[in-house]
Each structure stands twice: as structure tokens, then as C-alpha cells.
Design a protein around this motif. Sequence first.
Motif, PDB file in Angstrom:
ATOM      1  N   LEU A  33       4.716   7.028   2.274  1.00 41.12           N
ATOM      2  CA  LEU A  33       5.052   5.890   3.121  1.00 41.12           C
ATOM      3  C   LEU A  33       4.554   4.643   2.404  1.00 41.12           C
ATOM      4  CD1 LEU A  33       6.111   4.866   5.904  1.00 41.12           C
ATOM      5  CD2 LEU A  33       3.748   5.061   6.718  1.00 41.12           C
TER       6      LEU A  33
ATOM      7  N   GLN B 103       0.807   5.187   1.253  1.00 43.95           N
ATOM      8  CA  GLN B 103       0.076   6.081   2.146  1.00 43.95           C
ATOM      9  C   GLN B 103       0.591   7.508   2.007  1.00 43.95           C
ATOM     10  OE1 GLN B 103       0.295   5.372   6.456  1.00 43.95           O
ATOM     11  NE2 GLN B 103      -1.803   6.107   6.686  1.00 43.95           N
TER      12      GLN B 103
ATOM     13  N   TYR C 259       0.848  -1.193   0.000  1.00 40.45           N
ATOM     14  CA  TYR C 259       0.000   0.000   0.000  1.00 40.45           C
ATOM     15  C   TYR C 259       0.883   1.242   0.000  1.00 40.45           C
ATOM     16  CZ  TYR C 259      -4.193  -2.711   1.106  1.00 40.45           C
ATOM     17  OH  TYR C 259      -5.252  -3.587   1.057  1.00 40.45           O
TER      18      TYR C 259
ATOM     19  N   GLY D 159      -2.714  13.152   1.454  1.00 36.73           N
ATOM     20  CA  GLY D 159      -3.840  13.551   0.620  1.00 36.73           C
ATOM     21  C   GLY D 159      -4.752  12.415   0.210  1.00 36.73           C
ATOM     22  N   GLN D 160      -4.181  11.250  -0.071  1.00 32.55           N
ATOM     23  CA  GLN D 160      -4.968  10.124  -0.603  1.00 32.55           C
ATOM     24  C   GLN D 160      -5.170   8.995   0.395  1.00 32.55           C
ATOM     25  OE1 GLN D 160      -6.468  10.218  -3.595  1.00 32.55           O
ATOM     26  NE2 GLN D 160      -5.665  12.304  -3.742  1.00 32.55           N
ATOM     27  N   GLY D 161      -4.498   9.039   1.528  1.00 26.34           N
ATOM     28  CA  GLY D 161      -4.630   7.949   2.480  1.00 26.34           C
ATOM     29  C   GLY D 161      -3.912   6.700   1.983  1.00 26.34           C
ATOM     30  N   LEU D 162      -4.405   5.541   2.393  1.00 25.37           N
ATOM     31  CA  LEU D 162      -3.808   4.268   1.977  1.00 25.37           C
ATOM     32  C   LEU D 162      -4.438   3.815   0.668  1.00 25.37           C
ATOM     33  CD1 LEU D 162      -3.661   3.528   5.442  1.00 25.37           C
ATOM     34  CD2 LEU D 162      -2.517   1.675   4.271  1.00 25.37           C
TER      35      LEU D 162
END
Lengths: 113, 111
Positions: free
Chosen positions: A88, A37, A35, A40-43
Motif C-alpha cells: 500500500l 506500507q 510511505y 512485514g515492514q510496516g510504514l
Amino acid sequence: KAGVTQTPRYLIKTRGQQVTLSCSPISGHRSVSWYQQTPGQGLQFLFEYFSETQRNKGNFPGRFSGRQFSNSRSEMNVSTLELGDSALYLCASSSVGGNEKLFFGSGTQLSVL
Amino acid sequence: QKEVEQDPGPLSVPEGAIVSLNCTYSNSAFQYFMWYRQYSRKGPELLMYTYSSGNKEDGRFTAQVDKSSKYISLFIRDSQPSDSATYLCAMSESGNTPLVFGKGTRLSVIA
């Protein structure tokens, strides 16, 4: 029982370079998911590997690729890095058919300058 | 419209308060509903897992799923400063499909 191990922990690259991230799953887990992270977009789901085969793929460009080895360890590669790839990157492992119970590593923080 | 919507907060509460965290979703095929907790500079850790509709309780935590409304909740009773973290809801259609995450709600519990 050791958890999911990701290396390196931090990485700084420049635009146009490529990078390889590594993930060692929990012993006995054969599924590895990646994933991205960002604030702005999250995971966002990148891809999942099971028994060395890509089982699911997210909506990311072909610059993002991965593979899984016979010992279930996985690597992901990003070629021709862009500034927007700073994020991340999290690896998670699960048992067979158990994606509802993912175990995450601490991630690799990638900064692209 | 994103598949999973979650209020990003931040949410700040005093110690001992009851906390309510929520997510809505649009995909009626979701069957598995999870809550993850993520501390700063760490990966998410599974907190609660629910299959289909209903409630599930684990200590101070209660998860609720209302599939008819496409709405899930996490309640934290007697909140503690150690509960300060980002809480992420996640959903999937089956055990073999990827999880779809909300963006997370940042919670601070003040002593």
C-alpha cells in the motif's frame, strides 16, 4: 476542506513493468511525503517533496522516484517492478515545517504479479 | 534493533475496558511523538500529538511520553467497538524530518 486524494485506488502490474501513482495534497499544504506500507515492514518512508524539491529521502533503491509540481500535486514512479514492491503506497501532506501532523490519503494498493 | 518497537498484538478487549498501547524507541533525538489510528482500507489519521515529555489528554485518549525511558503510551478509556483499528506510534526529530513509525498494534473492542 477536501482531504488528500490518491489515484488510482488499486493497481495490478506484472514484474518488469513500471507504474506511476498520483497524489493531490490538501489545499495550502506544500509538503508531500510518500510511505510504503507492508505487513512485514510496516510504514517506511520513501521521500518528501517541498516546493517541487526533494527535501528528504528514505532508504529505497533508485527504481523509486518522485516529483512535485508547482500546484503541489505529486507523483511517484516505480520502474522495473519486483514482486516485493507489492504494498500500500500512502501519500501524506502537511503544512510548512509541520511533519509532525501528517494528513494521509487512503493509499494506492499495488499488486505485482 | 529497529528504531521504534511496537507490540503488533492483536489485542482484544471487552467494550468499556481501558486499553494501554506502548512503543519503545532508541533514537534520543526524537522530540515529536504521535499516535495514528488506521481503519481497514484507509490511510492513518492523526489521533494524538505530543512534543517532548509529558502527558496529553483528549477526551477518552491520553498520551504519555517518558523520554528518560524512551517509552511512549496511549491509553483509551471506556473503549468502544468503533475504536477497533490498528494504532501506530510515530516519532520525528523535528517538524522537517520524516516520521518513523512503529509497525502498529491491531485492537479489537468486543461489544
